[in-house]
Write a protein that holds these residues in place. Structure first.
Motif, mmCIF file in Angstrom:
data_model
loop_
_atom_site.group_PDB
_atom_site.id
_atom_site.type_symbol
_atom_site.label_atom_id
_atom_site.label_comp_id
_atom_site.label_asym_id
_atom_site.label_seq_id
_atom_site.Cartn_x
_atom_site.Cartn_y
_atom_site.Cartn_z
ATOM 1 N N ILE A 38 0.807 -1.232 -0.082
ATOM 2 C CA ILE A 38 0.073 -0.162 -0.003
ATOM 3 C C ILE A 38 0.814 1.309 -0.014
ATOM 4 N N ALA A 39 1.932 1.492 0.929
ATOM 5 C CA ALA A 39 2.948 2.409 0.765
ATOM 6 C C ALA A 39 3.647 2.445 -0.617
ATOM 7 N N ASN A 40 4.099 1.442 -1.128
ATOM 8 C CA ASN A 40 4.622 1.495 -2.123
ATOM 9 C C ASN A 40 3.945 1.859 -3.565
ATOM 10 N N ASN A 41 2.728 1.293 -3.472
ATOM 11 C CA ASN A 41 1.798 1.828 -4.550
ATOM 12 C C ASN A 41 1.486 3.392 -4.527
ATOM 13 N N MET A 42 2.000 4.125 -3.717
ATOM 14 C CA MET A 42 1.903 5.643 -3.517
ATOM 15 C C MET A 42 2.424 6.244 -5.081
ATOM 16 N N LYS A 43 3.656 5.621 -5.264
ATOM 17 C CA LYS A 43 4.350 6.051 -6.444
ATOM 18 C C LYS A 43 3.532 6.421 -7.550
ATOM 19 N N LEU A 44 2.908 5.200 -7.981
ATOM 20 C CA LEU A 44 2.309 5.158 -9.391
ATOM 21 C C LEU A 44 0.710 5.149 -9.177
ATOM 22 N N LEU A 45 0.253 4.140 -8.535
ATOM 23 C CA LEU A 45 -1.255 4.104 -8.408
ATOM 24 C C LEU A 45 -1.933 5.274 -7.589
ATOM 25 N N ARG A 46 -1.311 5.819 -6.626
ATOM 26 C CA ARG A 46 -2.165 6.913 -5.881
ATOM 27 C C ARG A 46 -1.188 7.898 -5.662
ATOM 28 N N PRO A 47 -0.594 8.668 -6.513
ATOM 29 C CA PRO A 47 0.268 9.732 -6.104
ATOM 30 C C PRO A 47 -0.205 10.640 -5.287
ATOM 31 N N TYR A 48 0.395 10.899 -3.884
ATOM 32 C CA TYR A 48 0.330 11.930 -3.167
ATOM 33 C C TYR A 48 -1.015 11.552 -2.313
ATOM 34 N N GLU A 49 -1.288 10.417 -2.470
ATOM 35 C CA GLU A 49 -2.668 9.882 -1.650
ATOM 36 C C GLU A 49 -2.222 8.848 -0.505
ATOM 37 N N PHE A 50 -2.754 9.121 0.611
ATOM 38 C CA PHE A 50 -2.743 8.349 1.837
ATOM 39 C C PHE A 50 -1.311 7.870 2.105
ATOM 40 N N GLY A 51 -0.637 9.045 2.618
ATOM 41 C CA GLY A 51 0.671 9.203 3.094
ATOM 42 C C GLY A 51 0.923 8.404 4.323
ATOM 43 N N THR A 52 -0.223 8.291 5.043
ATOM 44 C CA THR A 52 -0.164 7.561 6.364
ATOM 45 C C THR A 52 0.475 6.086 6.055
ATOM 46 N N SER A 53 0.392 5.509 4.793
ATOM 47 C CA SER A 53 0.984 4.204 4.760
ATOM 48 C C SER A 53 2.443 4.291 4.772
ATOM 49 N N LEU A 54 3.060 5.410 4.033
ATOM 50 C CA LEU A 54 4.324 5.577 4.328
ATOM 51 C C LEU A 54 5.017 5.552 5.958
ATOM 52 N N ASP A 55 3.981 6.433 6.535
ATOM 53 C CA ASP A 55 4.716 6.520 8.030
ATOM 54 C C ASP A 55 4.242 5.146 8.704
ATOM 55 N N VAL A 56 3.374 4.424 8.641
ATOM 56 C CA VAL A 56 3.143 3.070 8.937
ATOM 57 C C VAL A 56 4.532 2.354 8.750
ATOM 58 N N LEU A 57 4.939 2.043 7.450
ATOM 59 C CA LEU A 57 5.916 1.671 6.835
ATOM 60 C C LEU A 57 7.280 2.064 7.611
ATOM 61 N N ARG A 58 7.609 3.185 7.938
ATOM 62 C CA ARG A 58 8.633 3.854 8.505
ATOM 63 C C ARG A 58 8.455 3.481 10.118
ATOM 64 N N ALA A 59 7.434 3.618 10.676
ATOM 65 C CA ALA A 59 6.985 3.252 12.043
ATOM 66 C C ALA A 59 7.597 1.829 12.425
ATOM 67 N N ASN A 60 7.193 0.795 11.571
ATOM 68 C CA ASN A 60 7.501 -0.409 11.737
ATOM 69 C C ASN A 60 8.754 -1.175 11.408
ATOM 70 N N GLU A 61 9.345 -0.529 10.174
ATOM 71 C CA GLU A 61 10.534 -0.912 9.416
ATOM 72 C C GLU A 61 11.807 0.057 9.364
ATOM 73 N N HIS A 62 11.646 1.260 9.779
ATOM 74 C CA HIS A 62 12.325 2.329 9.899
ATOM 75 C C HIS A 62 13.074 2.974 8.642
ATOM 76 N N ASP A 63 12.381 2.330 7.337
ATOM 77 C CA ASP A 63 12.904 2.764 6.042
ATOM 78 C C ASP A 63 11.803 2.428 5.050
ATOM 79 N N ILE A 64 12.203 2.748 3.789
ATOM 80 C CA ILE A 64 11.138 2.429 2.763
ATOM 81 C C ILE A 64 11.722 1.640 1.614
ATOM 82 N N LYS A 65 12.734 0.843 1.908
ATOM 83 C CA LYS A 65 13.271 0.074 0.806
ATOM 84 C C LYS A 65 12.541 -0.995 0.499
ATOM 85 N N LYS A 66 12.840 -1.934 -0.671
ATOM 86 C CA LYS A 66 12.065 -3.184 -1.176
ATOM 87 C C LYS A 66 12.241 -4.112 0.302
#
Length: 517
Positions: A399-427
């Motif tokens: 869901i976080a990764n899909n922001m790039k192409l499927l939902r640009p600038y929408e639901f940024g919360t997903s990126l924060d959830v990724l960072r909160a749990n994994e501390h980075d946004i890599k593959k």
């Protein structure tokens, strides 16, 4: 449109109607209960007419126990809305089954003035909470250590903060203080090492220049109790700053602000709060309903305005229910968190089953969108009778990764959830976050669980959620009911909601013999 009135019934005691006349949003009714005369015409009139047609948000009782009073409670009480003045509370109340079923409780206060003030503070309609992100926090330019923002989730400072408490961080955005409300403030933070910190909250009257009305402080040793700012007859602003000393690491998270109901509940009467070792919270509300199986658990979806979701929908079922809400980040963090956070959610569900005397499987977990993740994730660990979800989201990393192409600038919360749990946004981080769900699902025992899933056929948040779930559920020999609806994630919430409720009634009737009310 006229705002909803908060309806109060006072039974016995000194009539307080005149005191509340100026509070326009409150409708106050006084009932003079004469206990020596069970044929009191006022009581009979109330029981026959008004008590059947008016729903009260709050019932305040200042009279001793009697059978007539219990008859009135049968008409006007619902869970958590009825309070008996502590001066009249005795074993006669405690021994009544109705007291437990309606969760009637004593009303505590110090003196008459405090009693009136408390009534003024908690009698309001609705619920509200918001927050300010750590991205609005400014670090003292004189700090020589390391500082970085982890998305909108946290601001991390590490180094030597000095031997004395000195200003280290201040928020450039203020919280808004709402007139005539007690305001609860709760900051998320963690400290590591030999660090001490002190939050300062200053109430500044609106329209004035730097007129500080009140000042409150909080340290990391304040027993996880939020600050409560007393009720005031004007709007104001609340500024936030922090001092620190010692050496180590500080992680500053979101600062939450809510309308408080004091000791009577979080957001709504009866709402409760759980906080873990990282000062992160979830809220829950237990309603015993008719005390017949099953217990229906509903996880709130994405909700930027903090509070509970789904109360009226679940209450219509007539059965016991439990609402769970995640106020973290912006709109929620998918109910993922520390080990103590996740254990807390399971504990609250199991504790609610125990209160009702239900078996472990006399349980349904449910949720929509973000709430679907909570229902599926914890359902896989609790083996409920059924799991009911709409617009399922399971691959949170995707869901976080899909922001790039499927939902640009929408639901940024997903990126924060990724960072909160994994501390980075890599593959690797994306895959790890996805696997938090699938590892639990793969190891679950689901053969006795019925899954009811309403999904969007062209979902742009988690396009493969249903297709990924189905083979896993088939492998576990789970029973599955499903309904696909054309459109993207947010295109047809009404149809999804309708199927969600229909699935509930189908399962309640087929598994528990409960007919639609």
């Amino acid at each position: 449109m006229e705002k909803k009135k908060f309806r109060v019934l006072q039974i016995g005691g000194k009539d307080l109607t005149r005191i509340f006349e100026s509070k326009k949003e409150v409708e106050w009714l006084y009932l003079d209960l004469t206990l020596d005369d069970s044929e009191n015409t006022l009581v009979e009139e109330f029981k026959n007419d008004l008590g059947k047609s008016v729903k009260f948000d709050f019932v305040f009782v200042q009279t001793k126990y009697s059978k007539v009073l219990m008859e009135i409670f049968e008409l006007v009480s619902k869970p958590y809305n009825t309070y008996v003045d502590e001066k009249y509370w005795d074993e006669s109340f405690v021994n009544e089954d109705l007291i437990f079923q309606k969760l009637i409780r004593p009303f505590h206060y110090e003196n008459e003035k405090d009693c009136i003030e408390k009534l003024q503070a908690v009698t309001f309609a609705g619920q509200y909470g918001d927050e300010i992100s750590p991205k609005y926090a400014d670090v003292n330019p004189n700090f020589e250590g390391n500082a970085y923002y982890n998305g909108n989730y946290s601001l991390t400072l590490s180094g030597n903060f000095g031997q004395d408490l000195k200003p280290i961080v201040s928020w450039k955005n203020s919280l808004f203080y709402d007139q005539d409300k007690v305001i609860q403030v709760w900051p998320e933070f963690t400290v590591e090492g030999n660090v001490e910190l002190e939050y300062t909250f200053r109430v500044i009257e609106g329209g004035t220049l730097d007129r500080i009305v009140e000042e409150y402080t909080m340290t990391q040793n304040d027993d996880n109790v939020p600050i409560e700012i007393s009720r005031k007859p004007f709007n104001a602003y609340i500024t936030v700053s922090v001092k620190a000393k010692g050496e180590g690491i500080i992680k500053f998270g979101t600062i939450h602000k809510r309308w408080s109901r004091l000791d009577m509940g979080q957001f709504i009467l009866g709402g409760q709060r759980y906080v873990d070792k990282c000062n992160e919270e979830f809220m829950y509300y237990f309603n015993p309903g008719d005390m017949k199986p099953p217990l229906n658990v509903y996880f709130s979806g994405y909700r930027p305005a903090e509070g509970f979701e789904g109360y009226f929908m679940m209450n219509k079922l007539g059965a016991p229910f439990l609402l769970i809400s995640d106020p973290r980040i912006e709109g929620g963090a998918f109910y993922l968190g520390s080990e103590s956070y996740q254990q807390g959610i399971k504990y609250v569900i199991n504790q609610s089953l125990e209160k009702l005397g239900f078996k472990k499987d006399e349980l349904i977990l449910s949720g929509l969108s973000m709430g679907s993740f909570g229902a599926l994730y914890y359902g896989a660990q609790l083996n409920p009778s059924a799991i009911i979800v709409g617009k399922p989201l399971v691959n949170v990393g995707n869901i976080a990764n899909n922001m790039k192409l499927l939902r640009p600038y929408e639901f940024g919360t997903s990126l924060d959830v990724l960072r909160a749990n994994e501390h980075d946004i890599k593959k690797l981080n994306i895959d790890n976050l996805n696997n938090k769900f699938w590892n639990v699902m793969e190891n679950a025992r689901l053969c006795d669980t019925t899954f009811a899933i309403a999904y969007m056929e062209n979902d742009d948040y988690d396009p493969d959620a249903f297709e990924d779930l189905l083979p896993v559920l088939t492998k576990h020999k789970a029973r599955v009911m499903s309904r696909g609806v054309p459109g993207r994630h947010n295109d047809d919430s009404r149809t999804i909601g309708s199927w969600f409720v229909n699935f509930y009634y189908i399962i309640l009737e087929s598994k528990f013999g409960r007919l639609r009310i």
